[in-house]
Design a protein around this motif. Structure first.
Motif, PDB file in Angstrom:
ATOM      1  N   VAL A  97      46.686  42.008  37.011  1.00  0.00           N
ATOM      2  CA  VAL A  97      47.013  43.335  36.484  1.00  0.00           C
ATOM      3  C   VAL A  97      46.652  43.441  35.002  1.00  0.00           C
ATOM      4  CG1 VAL A  97      48.917  44.900  35.946  1.00  0.00           C
ATOM      5  CG2 VAL A  97      48.811  43.807  38.190  1.00  0.00           C
ATOM      6  N   LEU A  98      46.944  42.377  34.232  1.00  0.00           N
ATOM      7  CA  LEU A  98      46.647  42.408  32.804  1.00  0.00           C
ATOM      8  C   LEU A  98      45.149  42.472  32.521  1.00  0.00           C
ATOM      9  CD1 LEU A  98      49.249  39.952  31.215  1.00  0.00           C
ATOM     10  CD2 LEU A  98      49.153  42.443  31.006  1.00  0.00           C
ATOM     11  N   MET A  99      44.345  41.883  33.405  1.00  0.00           N
ATOM     12  CA  MET A  99      42.891  41.958  33.219  1.00  0.00           C
ATOM     13  C   MET A  99      42.415  43.406  33.182  1.00  0.00           C
ATOM     14  SD  MET A  99      41.547  38.907  32.871  1.00  0.00           S
ATOM     15  CE  MET A  99      39.830  39.000  33.366  1.00  0.00           C
ATOM     16  N   LEU A 114      44.737  46.198  32.671  1.00  0.00           N
ATOM     17  CA  LEU A 114      45.493  46.936  31.659  1.00  0.00           C
ATOM     18  C   LEU A 114      44.947  46.689  30.253  1.00  0.00           C
ATOM     19  CD1 LEU A 114      49.211  46.545  32.858  1.00  0.00           C
ATOM     20  CD2 LEU A 114      47.688  48.532  33.103  1.00  0.00           C
ATOM     21  N   LEU A 115      44.499  45.447  30.000  1.00  0.00           N
ATOM     22  CA  LEU A 115      43.947  45.097  28.691  1.00  0.00           C
ATOM     23  C   LEU A 115      42.449  45.398  28.601  1.00  0.00           C
ATOM     24  CD1 LEU A 115      45.766  41.670  28.162  1.00  0.00           C
ATOM     25  CD2 LEU A 115      46.398  43.907  27.226  1.00  0.00           C
ATOM     26  N   VAL A 116      41.911  45.959  29.664  1.00  0.00           N
ATOM     27  CA  VAL A 116      40.506  46.372  29.741  1.00  0.00           C
ATOM     28  C   VAL A 116      39.557  45.193  29.531  1.00  0.00           C
ATOM     29  CG1 VAL A 116      38.914  48.248  29.194  1.00  0.00           C
ATOM     30  CG2 VAL A 116      41.316  48.503  28.633  1.00  0.00           C
ATOM     31  N   ALA A 117      39.984  43.990  29.924  1.00  0.00           N
ATOM     32  CA  ALA A 117      39.054  42.865  29.954  1.00  0.00           C
ATOM     33  C   ALA A 117      37.987  43.123  31.016  1.00  0.00           C
ATOM     34  CB  ALA A 117      39.798  41.559  30.247  1.00  0.00           C
ATOM     35  N   VAL A 118      38.425  43.794  32.089  1.00  0.00           N
ATOM     36  CA  VAL A 118      37.520  44.253  33.151  1.00  0.00           C
ATOM     37  C   VAL A 118      37.796  45.737  33.345  1.00  0.00           C
ATOM     38  CG1 VAL A 118      36.897  44.043  35.588  1.00  0.00           C
ATOM     39  CG2 VAL A 118      37.477  41.995  34.272  1.00  0.00           C
ATOM     40  N   PRO A 119      36.776  46.574  33.383  1.00  0.00           N
ATOM     41  CA  PRO A 119      36.994  48.020  33.568  1.00  0.00           C
ATOM     42  C   PRO A 119      37.741  48.318  34.865  1.00  0.00           C
ATOM     43  CG  PRO A 119      34.733  47.584  32.898  1.00  0.00           C
ATOM     44  CD  PRO A 119      35.346  46.252  33.197  1.00  0.00           C
ATOM     45  N   TYR A 120      38.591  49.331  34.803  1.00  0.00           N
ATOM     46  CA  TYR A 120      39.402  49.687  35.964  1.00  0.00           C
ATOM     47  C   TYR A 120      38.537  50.060  37.164  1.00  0.00           C
ATOM     48  CZ  TYR A 120      42.776  52.129  38.913  1.00  0.00           C
ATOM     49  OH  TYR A 120      43.546  52.526  39.978  1.00  0.00           O
ATOM     50  N   ARG A 121      37.372  50.636  36.917  1.00  0.00           N
ATOM     51  CA  ARG A 121      36.501  51.044  38.024  1.00  0.00           C
ATOM     52  C   ARG A 121      35.997  49.854  38.843  1.00  0.00           C
ATOM     53  NH1 ARG A 121      33.489  51.698  33.349  1.00  0.00           N
ATOM     54  NH2 ARG A 121      31.596  50.391  33.210  1.00  0.00           N
ATOM     55  N   GLN A 122      36.177  48.646  38.302  1.00  0.00           N
ATOM     56  CA  GLN A 122      35.733  47.437  39.004  1.00  0.00           C
ATOM     57  C   GLN A 122      36.798  46.867  39.934  1.00  0.00           C
ATOM     58  OE1 GLN A 122      32.905  45.783  39.076  1.00  0.00           O
ATOM     59  NE2 GLN A 122      31.704  46.469  37.326  1.00  0.00           N
ATOM     60  N   ILE A 123      37.963  47.503  39.988  1.00  0.00           N
ATOM     61  CA  ILE A 123      39.073  46.916  40.729  1.00  0.00           C
ATOM     62  C   ILE A 123      38.757  46.723  42.211  1.00  0.00           C
ATOM     63  CG2 ILE A 123      40.210  49.161  41.186  1.00  0.00           C
ATOM     64  CD1 ILE A 123      42.894  47.646  40.763  1.00  0.00           C
ATOM     65  N   GLU A 124      38.054  47.682  42.814  1.00  0.00           N
ATOM     66  CA  GLU A 124      37.706  47.559  44.226  1.00  0.00           C
ATOM     67  C   GLU A 124      36.755  46.391  44.446  1.00  0.00           C
ATOM     68  OE1 GLU A 124      38.116  48.344  48.154  1.00  0.00           O
ATOM     69  OE2 GLU A 124      39.142  49.393  46.525  1.00  0.00           O
TER      70      GLU A 124
END
Length: 437
Positions: free
Chosen positions: A266-268, A270-280
């Protein structure tokens, strides 16, 4: 009734060795155990599925850790590590293999990404290995040591999962034991792995090996087309480190790997280490990488439930107690050989523990073994065969990285070396620990 468990375990091992999918082999073997015992097919299915929940926590941990590993890889933080190894370790063969073993060890406990780091770290180093004429069998041994020894001996990361499975399954079969006692017991076979690593890197694979003369097999990937631009530490890398330490802190505080992995994942985002659009993408790749292992553990728990329900375990105990009565060395040897046979077949030490505990606890208790000794027997028997098994992630992972150029054979360059250098000393140390504790 004893024949049901014997035939089903043999069937499971044979099917696995014949390269039938491990998950299918376990399901088929569970069904065969129930049918041999005379249970209706629908009842067998019901028992199997209802007992799969016993490993739900472990399975979920693997899936979340898979996603966490993918998220870390997407940040590119490993690029700096690879470039650092190239500049610092050139010309030091044994030191480089030792360092790889240490890095692999971190993947089990400190940064619990399991085998996910191998395809990121190892392929860019193959050209360096060849220039230094490093024997890749030594690298495979170092990687397998790091993937296995930490979870056997240390109650963190995957070690927390493994030792927790040993503790929980002993409790389910009538022996209450603390996690600390399991850790104390597993230091003994873990020491055998350390001896095997010293022999492998210090003696067996210390000499140079010229890979320029080896003909590549298959269609190797273009591993030399690497990004050689200097690594630049960015904000996303700092956020990744924060997420990693947060995951470890939650795990240590709660002793729950699920919460630790979920926190880091989750922190990855929330902290934008990875863009949210990459979650899938992150989750689908994480499930793809770790999902089969998770389902294998669920199926193994279901298999153990079927064996318990048929009464074949008790029948086997009664049949074996007379034959094994007396010399504890003989009893421990037979039990460990059974563990080696089973784990070599299904290729997962974690999924084997529920099966072994059902068999071992009553036999070892009747023979007078202490709880610590029984923990050694179960843990050692479960770990035996993880190294050396063609179906184990501890061998498949190293081969995936080392064979990117088609010059590394899975059986002869990974499975055989790891079997010889790890399973033999683990067996000997586990046998001594089971009798002496």
């Amino acid at each position: 009734m004893a024949i049901a468990v014997i035939i089903s375990v043999i069937l499971m091992s044979v099917l696995s060795l014949l390269k039938v999918n491990v998950l299918l082999a376990i399901v088929i073997s569970a069904m065969s155990a129930g049918l041999i015992a005379g249970l209706p097919f629908t009842e067998i299915v019901s028992i199997f599925t209802s007992n799969m929940g016993g490993s739900a926590n472990t399975a979920l941990s693997y899936v979340l850790l898979g996603g966490f590993a993918i998220a870390i890889s997407l940040t590119g933080i490993t690029k700096g590590l690879v470039q650092g190894l190239r500049s610092v370790m050139s010309g030091q063969r044994v030191a480089l293999m030792v360092l790889i073993a240490l890095i692999a060890s971190l993947s089990q406990n400190v940064v619990p990404v399991h085998i996910a780091f191998i395809p990121i770290l190892i392929p860019p180093l193959l050209a360096l290995f060849d220039r230094m004429q490093i024997d890749r069998r030594g690298v495979a041994t170092a990687l397998t040591f790091g993937l296995k020894a930490p979870y056997i001996t240390l109650p963190f990361g995957f070690g927390l999962i493994f030792q927790g499975i040993v503790r929980d399954n002993m409790a389910e079969n009538g022996i209450d034991i603390t996690l600390g006692s399991v850790t104390q017991a597993m230091i003994v076979p873990g020491s055998g792995m350390l001896l095997g690593l010293i022999i492998a890197l210090g003696i067996t694979y210390r000499k140079k090996r010229d890979y320029s003369q080896i003909e590549p097999k298959g269609q190797p990937s273009d591993i030399e087309d690497d990004d050689d631009t200097p690594f630049k530490f960015e904000l996303k890398h700092a956020m990744t480190i924060i997420a990693i330490f947060a995951a470890l802190g939650v795990q240590w505080a709660t002793e729950e790997m699920v919460l630790g992995a979920l926190t880091g994942l989750v922190l990855m985002f929330l902290l934008v280490a990875v863009p949210y659009r990459q979650i899938e993408n992150v989750m689908s790749r994480g499930i793809s990488m770790m999902g089969m292992i998770a389902f294998i553990m669920l199926a193994a728990s279901g298999f153990a439930g079927v064996l318990e329900e048929t009464g074949s375990v008790e029948a086997l105990v009664d049949a074996s107690s007379g034959m094994l009565e007396g010399n504890p060395w003989i009893i421990a040897t037979v039990l460990l050989l059974v563990g080696l046979f089973i784990t070599m077949g299904i290729g997962t030490s974690f999924g084997t523990i529920p099966i072994l505990a059902v068999l071992y606890v009553p036999i070892a208790t009747a023979a007078g073994f202490s709880p610590l000794a029984i923990a050694v027997l179960i843990g050692t028997a479960g770990a035996l065969g993880d190294a050396g098994s063609p179906a184990s992630d501890s061998t498949l992972g190293p081969t995936a990285g080392l064979n990117m150029d088609g010059k590394h054979d899975h059986i002869w360059d990974t499975c055989v070396p790891t079997f010889l250098h790890f399973n033999i000393p683990i067996f000997i140390f586990g046998l001594i620990g089971a009798v002496m504790l």
